[in-house]
Write an enzyme that holds these catalytic residues in place. Structure first.
Site, PDB file in Angstrom:
ATOM      1  N   GLY A 241      33.195  45.838 -86.555  1.00 39.46           N
ATOM      2  CA  GLY A 241      33.643  44.804 -87.474  1.00 39.46           C
ATOM      3  C   GLY A 241      35.045  44.935 -88.010  1.00 39.46           C
ATOM      4  N   PRO A 276      33.043  50.074 -82.877  1.00 44.77           N
ATOM      5  CA  PRO A 276      34.168  49.128 -82.873  1.00 44.77           C
ATOM      6  C   PRO A 276      34.311  48.462 -81.517  1.00 44.77           C
ATOM      7  CG  PRO A 276      34.984  51.366 -82.599  1.00 44.77           C
ATOM      8  CD  PRO A 276      33.491  51.480 -82.812  1.00 44.77           C
ATOM      9  N   GLY A 277      34.638  47.198 -81.529  1.00 42.12           N
ATOM     10  CA  GLY A 277      34.917  46.465 -80.298  1.00 42.12           C
ATOM     11  C   GLY A 277      36.311  45.868 -80.383  1.00 42.12           C
ATOM     12  N   ARG A 314      37.816  31.421 -78.005  1.00 39.14           N
ATOM     13  CA  ARG A 314      37.861  31.673 -79.452  1.00 39.14           C
ATOM     14  C   ARG A 314      38.429  30.500 -80.262  1.00 39.14           C
ATOM     15  NH1 ARG A 314      40.388  35.073 -81.735  1.00 39.14           N
ATOM     16  NH2 ARG A 314      38.851  35.697 -83.229  1.00 39.14           N
ATOM     17  N   CYS A 345      38.587  18.820 -69.959  1.00 39.80           N
ATOM     18  CA  CYS A 345      38.328  17.497 -70.522  1.00 39.80           C
ATOM     19  C   CYS A 345      37.514  17.573 -71.804  1.00 39.80           C
ATOM     20  CB  CYS A 345      37.606  16.639 -69.490  1.00 39.80           C
ATOM     21  SG  CYS A 345      38.494  16.614 -67.950  1.00 39.80           S
ATOM     22  N   GLU A 346      38.071  18.178 -72.805  1.00 42.47           N
ATOM     23  CA  GLU A 346      37.447  18.287 -74.127  1.00 42.47           C
ATOM     24  C   GLU A 346      38.590  18.322 -75.131  1.00 42.47           C
ATOM     25  OE1 GLU A 346      34.199  18.589 -74.918  1.00 42.47           O
ATOM     26  OE2 GLU A 346      33.360  19.035 -72.938  1.00 42.47           O
TER      27      GLU A 346
HETATM   28  C1  LIG Z   1      29.620  42.623 -82.114  1.00 38.94           C
HETATM   29  C2  LIG Z   1      29.059  43.908 -82.561  1.00 38.94           C
HETATM   30  C3  LIG Z   1      29.891  45.027 -82.704  1.00 38.94           C
HETATM   31  C4  LIG Z   1      31.370  44.980 -82.476  1.00 38.94           C
HETATM   32  O1  LIG Z   1      32.014  44.187 -83.415  1.00 38.94           O
HETATM   33  P1  LIG Z   1      33.602  44.175 -83.525  1.00 38.94           P
HETATM   34  O2  LIG Z   1      33.865  43.207 -84.588  1.00 38.94           O
HETATM   35  O3  LIG Z   1      34.116  43.756 -82.215  1.00 38.94           O
HETATM   36  O4  LIG Z   1      34.032  45.550 -83.890  1.00 38.94           O
HETATM   37  C5  LIG Z   1      29.312  46.205 -83.079  1.00 38.94           C
HETATM   38  N1  LIG Z   1      27.980  46.303 -83.312  1.00 38.94           N
HETATM   39  C6  LIG Z   1      27.151  45.243 -83.182  1.00 38.94           C
HETATM   40  C7  LIG Z   1      25.704  45.411 -83.442  1.00 38.94           C
HETATM   41  C8  LIG Z   1      27.657  44.021 -82.810  1.00 38.94           C
HETATM   42  O5  LIG Z   1      26.847  42.969 -82.690  1.00 38.94           O
END
Ligand SMILES: *Cc1c(COP(=O)(O)O)cnc(C)c1O
Length: 421
Positions: A241, A276-277, A314, A345-346
């Site tokens: 997050g 983290p993603g 996004r 086409c949107e």
């Molecule tokens: C999406 C998600 C993440 C990664 O979230 P980021 O905002 O990209 O860091 C981590 N844990 C869970 C369970 C998620 O659904």
């Protein structure tokens, strides 16, 4: 420091001019900087280490699950957070060991559970009582025992876009924190599952620390209650997050985040898992695109680019803002205000409105910044647009790490019904 900078007036990814990649690979294409990912990983893991936290980083594959990207992070020591059987296979294929994998997600099927148990994953994060019972059945039938966390929903408002907020009590994720004691008691009574952890993930793109502080403080209270009730809680999964700068915020500092973690749960003696993603992958990627046409309409100018909402969802999905950079460094030349749109086409196929850029001409190349996370992974084939190429850059080298899909490949998967001869 960004790895996308102008050198001699030309935008580069690390040491490679992006025009060279466009010439070799075509556009649109995603371009990722290995160094940017490694730097982000270093900042994140480093901040946790500096705060003396016993932490493990499990990269959330859903942000960007290209095998080469996973491999970059795996080589630095990351485990994986997966949300499907497909992601599980990707994590394993990229060389992440089963025990370093956490399985999250609200709708795991029995088949996915079996595959994960066979892979000997480290932990299941369970999001509902029916899922808990299904997992107990599946594990018992395999004579396995699995470590689980219950994902609790702490009912905090993450103050992020409503489509990426997950920790309010009307969101579909997790189990109400008020019900957690009952659910852990139930889990402890079931065969095949061992409730050793608590998990929480309140949403994505958080740039303020307060929601984290509130959520983690509630989790700390819960851990103490669970221990009093006799559960041996040894692990905490604090989710992902952490937000990034899309050109409008100061990016949050991982040291502040680590400080909040230390303050709220640091004294529980738990092993901590982080997922983290976006923070690791987002700023490391750009979407390289060419202007097809510039169209002057009555009230505004449109720049029509060859990337579209199917390549990068996004803006259409979350009204997300992304910055643009032309490949040629802007001099003091004329500026024009554009709506930047794709060919789909949107009306929703709009990347930006009223955006001031150096005056553009057809054939010019641009990048859409900060698209390394939730870009390629969300792409679709809408309008029969093939999935685009992905390129990894390292120093002065680059490699195509996913080839551009061919229309012929798409058509080959479709057949007429036998009565259509
Ligand atoms: C999406 C998600 C993440 C990664 O979230 P980021 O905002 O990209 O860091 C981590 N844990 C869970 C369970 C998620 O659904």
């Amino acid at each position: 420091m960004s790895q996308f900078t102008y050198q001699n007036g030309e935008l580069h990814a690390e040491g490679v001019p992006l025009s060279r990649i466009a010439a070799a690979v075509g556009t649109p294409a995603y371009v990722y900087s290995q160094t940017a990912m490694a730097d982000a990983y270093g900042r994140f893991a480093g901040a946790l280490a500096d705060a003396d936290l016993n932490a493990r980083v499990c990269y959330a594959l859903k942000a960007n699950s290209n095998l080469a990207v996973i491999r970059v992070l795996a080589a630095l020591g990351a485990g994986a957070d997966v949300v499907s059987g497909g992601e599980l296979e990707r994590a394993l294929a990229a060389g992440i060991a089963g025990p370093d994998i956490v399985f999250s997600g609200v709708g795991k099927t029995a088949d996915e559970m079996r595959a994960a148990i066979q892979a000997d994953i480290g932990q299941f994060n369970v999001e509902s009582v029916p899922e808990l019972e299904r997992l107990s059945d599946v594990a018992s039938a395999m004579s396995a025992g699995v470590d689980i966390a219950v994902r609790v929903n702490p009912d905090v408002d993450a103050d992020t876009h409503h489509k990426i907020s997950t920790g309010r009590h009307h969101d579909k994720f997790g189990i109400d924190i008020d019900r957690a004691l009952d659910v852990y008691a139930h889990a402890a009574s079931l065969p095949g599952v061992d409730p050793v952890a608590v998990a929480v993930h309140i949403g994505s793109q958080l740039t303020d620390m307060q929601p984290f502080r509130d959520a983690f403080a509630r989790v700390a209270v819960l851990v103490r209650e669970l221990r009093t009730a006799g559960h041996d809680i040894r692990k905490l999964d604090l989710g992902g997050g952490l937000g990034i700068d899309y050109g409008q915020h100061e990016p949050p500092d991982p040291a502040d985040y680590a400080g909040v973690v230390a303050e709220t749960v640091g004294d529980l003696g738990c092993e901590l898992v982080f997922e983290p993603g976006r923070y690791l992958a987002g700023p490391a990627g750009v979407l390289l695109t060419e202007v097809i046409y510039v169209k002057d309409a009555e009230t505004r100018a449109f720049a029509i680019i060859d990337a579209a909402m199917n390549d990068l969802m996004r803006p259409a999905l979350y009204d997300a803002r992304h910055e643009f950079m032309p490949l040629k460094e802007a001099s003091d030349g004329p500026q024009t205000t554009y709506d930047i749109v794709g060919p789909v086409c949107e009306t929703a196929d709009t990347f930006a409105t009223d955006r001031q850029l150096p005056t553009l001409a057809a054939g010019e190349l641009l990048v859409i910044r900060d698209t390394g996370a939730y870009g390629a992974v969300m792409a679709s084939g809408y309008n029969s647009r093939p999935l685009i190429a992905e390129v990894l850059v390292h120093g002065d080298q680059f490699a195509v790490v996913r080839s551009r899909q061919e229309i012929a490949t798409i058509l080959a998967q479709e057949t007429l019904a036998d009565w259509q001869s």
